[in-house]
Enzyme design. Structure first.
Site, PDB file in Angstrom:
ATOM      1  CG  ASP A 223      40.601  58.209   9.708  1.00 55.51           C
ATOM      2  OD1 ASP A 223      41.778  58.745   9.175  1.00 55.51           O
ATOM      3  OD2 ASP A 223      40.665  57.275   9.804  1.00 55.51           O
TER       4      ASP A 223
ATOM      5  CG  HIS B 217      36.919  58.064  13.214  1.00 51.23           C
ATOM      6  ND1 HIS B 217      35.909  57.593  12.140  1.00 51.23           N
ATOM      7  CD2 HIS B 217      38.037  57.301  12.594  1.00 51.23           C
ATOM      8  CE1 HIS B 217      36.316  56.800  11.565  1.00 51.23           C
ATOM      9  NE2 HIS B 217      37.443  56.330  11.732  1.00 51.23           N
TER      10      HIS B 217
ATOM     11  CG  ASP C 186      37.285  58.228   8.185  1.00 51.37           C
ATOM     12  OD1 ASP C 186      36.157  57.957   6.951  1.00 51.37           O
ATOM     13  OD2 ASP C 186      37.768  56.681   8.240  1.00 51.37           O
TER      14      ASP C 186
ATOM     15  CG  ASP D  30      30.060  57.000  11.318  1.00 51.46           C
ATOM     16  OD1 ASP D  30      28.637  57.423  11.982  1.00 51.46           O
ATOM     17  OD2 ASP D  30      30.561  56.190  10.635  1.00 51.46           O
ATOM     18  NE  ARG D  31      34.321  52.169  14.555  1.00 54.08           N
ATOM     19  CZ  ARG D  31      34.428  50.895  14.798  1.00 54.08           C
ATOM     20  NH1 ARG D  31      33.731  50.406  16.404  1.00 54.08           N
ATOM     21  NH2 ARG D  31      34.571  49.943  14.080  1.00 54.08           N
TER      22      ARG D  31
ATOM     23  CG  ASN E 166      35.781  54.390   5.206  1.00 54.30           C
ATOM     24  OD1 ASN E 166      36.984  55.196   5.713  1.00 54.30           O
ATOM     25  ND2 ASN E 166      35.517  53.146   5.630  1.00 54.30           N
ATOM     26  CG  HIS E 167      33.471  55.649   8.885  1.00 57.56           C
ATOM     27  ND1 HIS E 167      33.026  55.096  10.019  1.00 57.56           N
ATOM     28  CD2 HIS E 167      34.723  54.796   8.832  1.00 57.56           C
ATOM     29  CE1 HIS E 167      33.388  54.269  10.190  1.00 57.56           C
ATOM     30  NE2 HIS E 167      34.437  53.781   9.536  1.00 57.56           N
TER      31      HIS E 167
ATOM     32  CG  HIS F  61      39.730  58.322   3.954  1.00 61.20           C
ATOM     33  ND1 HIS F  61      39.705  59.790   5.349  1.00 61.20           N
ATOM     34  CD2 HIS F  61      39.416  57.339   4.376  1.00 61.20           C
ATOM     35  CE1 HIS F  61      39.673  58.249   6.401  1.00 61.20           C
ATOM     36  NE2 HIS F  61      39.714  57.020   5.679  1.00 61.20           N
TER      37      HIS F  61
ATOM     38  NE  ARG G  58      41.099  49.375   5.777  1.00 58.86           N
ATOM     39  CZ  ARG G  58      40.474  50.217   6.511  1.00 58.86           C
ATOM     40  NH1 ARG G  58      39.497  50.162   6.888  1.00 58.86           N
ATOM     41  NH2 ARG G  58      42.110  50.752   7.351  1.00 58.86           N
TER      42      ARG G  58
ATOM     43  CG  HIS H 267      41.246  54.058   5.318  1.00 54.01           C
ATOM     44  ND1 HIS H 267      40.237  53.848   5.805  1.00 54.01           N
ATOM     45  CD2 HIS H 267      41.598  52.638   4.477  1.00 54.01           C
ATOM     46  CE1 HIS H 267      39.836  52.909   5.747  1.00 54.01           C
ATOM     47  NE2 HIS H 267      40.013  51.771   4.340  1.00 54.01           N
TER      48      HIS H 267
END
Length: 643
Positions: A387, A389, A416, A419-420, A448-449, A497, A545, A572
């Site tokens: 990731d 991010h 990923d 995001d963030r 997943n993002h 991922h 999660r 992840h």
């Protein structure tokens, strides 16, 4: 007596461990804190504080399923526990971050909050905000263009001459949204929900007008997270912002285009002022449809008057533009270097080149299977990153440490990307540009993002809308659906991922056969590839999660044996050292976003594989400074309230 002494000893020892756990939590060592709180719980499982504290640690790691379970246990032990409101806060966070399960998660919220904290004003306030957020999601779903009528944005774009399609698509969608809105208005009149009318009206206008730079930012002042406003005042202010809301620096809106949403708003205000009798609503519905259709036909008759968005969709490169330029159709290394340097100095790339990069990447990704085989020749190496991010400056550091992507220095970025972090656009355009430059230099896997629901909440959608336009939001969503789901290196290393599956016997051929060109589903192989996590004990368990599942080393071993593989590499999860080796060395988690969200204090890592033995060589690194733009700067306002 011995039993009493043992009990007292356990209680004292549990308190000592709790102190250590609290220190780990304060140091942002949330995984360590969870382990210590678990030890305290084993010694004294009747202390609600231990369970609640562990719930907060789980939430920091985005393990909302486990957080809900622990918080529920705390309430079960002590129903009067003062932190009861946090049960709802965690559930609300999960409600908005769960993969497509917002409405299902939200059903029990009102009952839970009123039962657990009936006199807590803060909890009641957050409940109202969540109800509005869920209502907004339902509304947006209702007015969305149906899949059967949806046209690919990418297929509508020719980056060589893009100057007419934008408003045409916008007007078409507006008609469909207005009709959907009228249906909702009539339906909810029957159920006496007219107090929400102002919010619905505002959401319709925000949805229709986000294509126009400058306007969306002003209507955000009337967002659902602001203080309560009278519905009629809300509508009138929205009309005001539409009519005069453009700033000198923003693009102008043609009169006939603006007429349609203004007409909708005016008729809506009339309904509010005249009354809500059923005949009035029916007549108003017809008026809205006729006015919108009339505006559309009027604009069509006037030719390019409606279908040209000057300053937004006219993509001629201005002479004064000093940024990176693509000469012709070929993305070169010199261009990518110049673009990264511009990004480093917080400069933007011209929209024409952004379109070209994204569209060319989409074309390449579409041609790939859902499971991509990678061949690394003997004596060569291959790098896998986890990731990122949106941490662009840490991405630059990876390239500084390990070299730029090239045919001789290939990379796989394992999902990923966005995001963030608040430099997600810079990250994704850089990765896409390298893909355009040399397809074999970089491989990209979906995380997943890379989905609409996550991008809407965690910042990428807002960032793209702010830095580029609404059209790019839709375009990125389409391209993310083209990303492969997994890779296999030299037939031996499986890279994905998230993780593995809820059933045994899944073969690589099953993964290749997945139809991935969609938003991630709520269950099944695709969902589990993106969301699942390993667990330290055998078998399978519920996901920490709330999405996917947890799987043990026996599951990993069977999957490897069934497919003649040696190793699973996944991402992840944030790890203190940037990586973690589990399941008897058969599974490695790699995470490449150091000091995640500017607060976790973790290292980042990447893995270099040398052919032919493919022995993993793990390299760790620390975070580097970045401009003072906080993580989640573009995130959903409601989500930031809980961050």
């Amino acid at each position: 007596m011995p039993n009493m002494e043992t009990g007292n000893s356990n209680v004292s020892r549990a308190e000592e461990i709790k102190v250590l756990a609290n220190e780990a939590f304060k140091a942002h060592k949330y995984g360590q804190a969870i382990d210590l709180y678990s030890q305290a719980i084993e010694l004294n499982g009747d202390n609600a504080v231990y369970w609640a504290n562990r719930a907060f640690a789980h939430s920091k790691l985005e393990e909302y399923g486990s957080a809900i379970q622990d918080a529920s246990k705390a309430i079960e032990i002590d129903p009067k526990y003062s932190k009861a409101k946090h049960i709802w806060i965690l559930q609300a966070r999960r409600c908005l971050s769960c993969h497509g399960q917002n409405q299902r998660c939200s059903k029990g919220l009102p009952t839970s909050v009123k039962k657990l904290c009936p006199n807590d004003p803060d909890a009641s306030k957050k409940l109202k905000e969540c109800e509005k957020a869920v209502m907004k999601l339902k509304f947006e779903e209702a007015i969305a263009v149906p899949e059967s009528q949806r046209r690919s944005v990418a297929e509508s774009i020719d980056f060589h001459s893009i100057d007419r399609f934008g408003v045409a698509i916008w007007m078409r969608n507006l008609i469909l949204k207005a009709i959907g809105f009228c249906s909702i208005l009539y339906t909810n009149f029957i159920f006496n929900q007219m107090p929400y009318f102002g919010d619905w009206m505002e959401m319709l206008m925000n949805s229709c007008l986000t294509d126009f730079d400058g306007i969306k930012g002003k209507t955000d002042a009337m967002s659902l997270n602001s203080a309560p406003i009278s519905p009629s005042i809300n509508v009138l202010f929205s009309i005001y912002f539409i009519i005069i809301g453009t700033s000198p620096s923003s693009s102008s809106v043609p009169t006939q285009v603006a007429l349609a949403p203004v007409a909708v708003a005016v008729v809506a205000a009339a309904v509010m002022l005249v009354g809500t009798a059923k005949p009035a609503v029916v007549v108003s519905v017809l008026m809205v449809i006729l006015v919108v259709l009339g505006a559309y036909l009027w604009g069509s008759c006037r030719g390019s008057g409606v279908f040209t968005k000057r300053g937004i969709m006219d993509l001629d490169v201005e002479p004064q533009y000093s940024g990176a330029r693509i000469e012709g159709d070929i993305v070169t290394l010199d261009f990518v270097k110049k673009m990264m340097d511009d990004f480093k100095n917080q400069k933007c790339i011209h929209k024409r080149y952004a379109f070209q990069i994204v569209l060319q990447t989409r074309e390449m990704l579409q041609a790939l299977p859902s499971l991509v085989d990678i061949n690394v020749p003997e004596g060569k190496h291959f790098t896998v990153c986890g990731d990122v991010h949106g941490q662009f400056y840490d991405l630059l550091n990876i390239f500084k440490l390990n070299g730029l992507p090239s045919e001789g220095n290939p990379y796989l970025f394992n999902g990923d990307f966005v995001d963030r972090g608040s430099f997600s656009l810079e990250v994704i355009l850089t990765l896409f540009a390298f893909k355009c430059m040399c397809p074999s230099a970089i491989y990209l896997s979906r995380g997943n993002h890379e989905s609409k629901s996550m991008n809407k909440i965690y910042g990428f959608e807002g960032e793209v809308r702010s830095k580029l336009s609404e059209t790019f939001v839709e375009l990125f969503a389409e391209v993310f659906c083209c990303l492969p789901l997994a890779h296999v290196i030299n037939g031996k290393v499986f890279v994905v991922h998230g993780g593995l599956f809820s059933v045994d016997g899944v073969k690589l051929s099953d993964i290749r056969a997945i139809d991935r060109f969609c938003e991630p589903p709520e269950e099944g192989l695709m969902c589990e590839l993106l969301w699942s996590d390993p667990q330290p004990f055998p078998g399978r368990g519920p996901s920490k999660r709330g999405v996917g599942l947890s799987f043990g080393k026996d599951v990993t071993q069977r999957f490897l044996q069934d497919n003649n593989l040696d190793l699973v590499v996944r991402s992840h999860e944030v790890k203190d050292e940037g990586y973690e080796i589990e399941h008897d060395g058969k599974l490695i988690t790699v995470f490449s976003a150091p000091n995640y969200c500017d607060q976790m204090g973790n290292k980042g890592a990447f893995i270099r594989f040398e052919a032919p033995d493919l022995k993993p060589n793990i390299v760790t690194f620390s975070a580097v400074p970045h401009p003072d733009v906080k993580p989640m700067a573009y995130a959903n306002n409601f989500m930031r309230m809980f961050s």
